[in-house]
Scaffold this motif. Structure first.
Motif, PDB file in Angstrom:
ATOM      1  N   LEU A   1      46.530  19.422  13.517  1.00  0.00           N
ATOM      2  CA  LEU A   1      47.226  18.501  14.411  1.00  0.00           C
ATOM      3  C   LEU A   1      48.356  17.782  13.684  1.00  0.00           C
ATOM      4  CD1 LEU A   1      44.623  19.113  16.015  1.00  0.00           C
ATOM      5  CD2 LEU A   1      44.624  16.696  16.725  1.00  0.00           C
ATOM      6  N   PRO A   2      49.434  17.475  14.400  1.00  0.00           N
ATOM      7  CA  PRO A   2      50.502  16.675  13.783  1.00  0.00           C
ATOM      8  C   PRO A   2      49.977  15.313  13.357  1.00  0.00           C
ATOM      9  CG  PRO A   2      51.234  17.648  15.864  1.00  0.00           C
ATOM     10  CD  PRO A   2      49.751  17.859  15.790  1.00  0.00           C
ATOM     11  N   GLY A   3      50.528  14.808  12.267  1.00  0.00           N
ATOM     12  CA  GLY A   3      50.108  13.505  11.778  1.00  0.00           C
ATOM     13  C   GLY A   3      50.898  12.377  12.405  1.00  0.00           C
ATOM     14  N   ASP A   4      50.679  11.182  11.887  1.00  0.00           N
ATOM     15  CA  ASP A   4      51.375   9.986  12.348  1.00  0.00           C
ATOM     16  C   ASP A   4      51.606   9.108  11.121  1.00  0.00           C
ATOM     17  OD1 ASP A   4      51.435   7.036  13.327  1.00  0.00           O
ATOM     18  OD2 ASP A   4      51.668   8.175  15.188  1.00  0.00           O
TER      19      ASP A   4
ATOM     20  N   ARG B   1      43.275  14.543   7.592  1.00  0.00           N
ATOM     21  CA  ARG B   1      43.845  15.598   8.431  1.00  0.00           C
ATOM     22  C   ARG B   1      42.884  15.846   9.581  1.00  0.00           C
ATOM     23  NH1 ARG B   1      45.824  21.247   5.828  1.00  0.00           N
ATOM     24  NH2 ARG B   1      47.645  19.942   5.429  1.00  0.00           N
ATOM     25  N   VAL B   2      43.394  16.314  10.718  1.00  0.00           N
ATOM     26  CA  VAL B   2      42.565  16.678  11.877  1.00  0.00           C
ATOM     27  C   VAL B   2      42.866  18.129  12.234  1.00  0.00           C
ATOM     28  CG1 VAL B   2      41.939  16.171  14.268  1.00  0.00           C
ATOM     29  CG2 VAL B   2      42.634  14.296  12.736  1.00  0.00           C
ATOM     30  N   VAL B   3      41.804  18.948  12.382  1.00  0.00           N
ATOM     31  CA  VAL B   3      41.975  20.344  12.768  1.00  0.00           C
ATOM     32  C   VAL B   3      41.034  20.672  13.918  1.00  0.00           C
ATOM     33  CG1 VAL B   3      42.642  20.995  10.407  1.00  0.00           C
ATOM     34  CG2 VAL B   3      40.269  21.294  11.133  1.00  0.00           C
TER      35      VAL B   3
ATOM     36  N   LEU C   1      43.718  13.954  21.290  1.00  0.00           N
ATOM     37  CA  LEU C   1      42.655  13.887  20.294  1.00  0.00           C
ATOM     38  C   LEU C   1      43.110  13.101  19.067  1.00  0.00           C
ATOM     39  CD1 LEU C   1      39.884  14.719  19.150  1.00  0.00           C
ATOM     40  CD2 LEU C   1      40.958  16.850  18.372  1.00  0.00           C
ATOM     41  N   GLY C   2      44.300  13.396  18.578  1.00  0.00           N
ATOM     42  CA  GLY C   2      44.818  12.656  17.430  1.00  0.00           C
ATOM     43  C   GLY C   2      44.937  11.172  17.718  1.00  0.00           C
TER      44      GLY C   2
END
Length: 273
Positions: free
Chosen positions: A90-93, A107-109, A122-123
């Motif tokens: 997923l894109p970060g922030d 990180r989120v996958v 989700l992020g």
């Protein structure tokens, strides 16, 4: 009613570094796998009518209950029992979550094959859970930042299928719970979509609990017990398997204070999926 037996705490850990794209079919607690770029996804068939493999210690997992919420609470989400073991990052922030303490990057996958999950939402949901004053940044012990592909990170949150959960977490057949192992916070999509029966709170609250409980292990916390009948459950109680007289609670901080129970865990059975 069967009286619960309290057993000692043991947390498995394995250190993983670098980007996560593909996992081997089997992982042990001692493995530190080399993770490679994703290849063509494959889906292994699941045999029907078979007994689950033996659990930890060579004994069968005890199955005594079946969730009554057979219909998914979030019917938008569909998934195979066994996914591809390949992941979309997923894109970060860039926003730093929290105001004090050392900075941890996460990180989120999402495992490929899971459908119906809005990855941007989700992020945002994970970041909002961490940023809540009742969450893990509320006590000023740590700051967090969501990073994307190509950026270094300290741990990864993974939304995975039930059989992939077993491959990563180990300890034999489960497919029901989530886990944390090393720098991987593993969220089982079956629980993300369906919640658990008799939880006594919304699916949103249960998802917040999933994130905070498994992240709490990554932050160095062990399992805890219900402090008193009718009291909020500590976030580190295994609320997925039972509340033991407490009420559902997704948060580590209540009224500005770290809320805890006595260290330990219950010998609850793992339900069937």
């Amino acid at each position: 009613m069967r009286k619960a037996r309290i057993i000692g705490l043991g947390i498995a850990a394995a250190v993983v570094a670098g980007a996560i794209y593909q996992l081997p079919a089997r992982l042990s607690q001692q493995d530190q796998p080399r993770l490679t770029a994703a290849s063509t996804p494959t889906t292994a068939p699941v045999a029907k009518g078979k007994n689950p493999p033996a659990g930890r210690g060579g004994t069968d997992i005890r199955i005594t209950t079946t969730p009554r919420n057979k219909r998914p609470l979030d019917s938008r989400i569909t998934f195979p029992v066994r996914g591809s073991a390949e992941y979309d990052v997923l894109p970060g922030d860039p926003t730093t979550i929290g105001t004090a303490g050392p900075l941890l990057r996460f990180r989120v996958v999402v495992e490929r094959g899971i459908k119906g999950v809005d990855k941007a939402e989700l992020g945002r949901f994970i970041r909002a859970t961490y940023a809540d004053p009742r969450g893990w940044t509320g006590g000023g012990k740590r700051r967090l930042q969501h990073v994307g592909e190509g950026e270094s990170f300290d741990y990864v949150l993974m939304l995975v299928t039930p059989a992939t959960r077993d491959a990563i977490c180990g300890h034999g057949y489960d497919r029901y719970t989530s886990c944390r192992i090393g720098d991987r916070v593993v969220l089982n999509v079956a629980r993300w979509a369906n919640g658990v029966p008799d939880y006594g709170a919304s699916l949103t609250a249960y998802r917040q609990y999933m994130i905070n409980h498994e992240s709490g292990h990554r932050f160095g916390n062990g399992h805890e017990l219900c402090p008193a009948p009718g009291a909020p459950a500590p976030v580190m109680e295994q609320q997925t398997l039972g509340l033991h007289g407490c009420t559902a609670n997704a948060w580590p901080y209540l009224n500005g204070e770290r809320y805890r129970g006595r260290p330990g865990q219950y010998d609850d059975p793992t339900p069937t999926t």
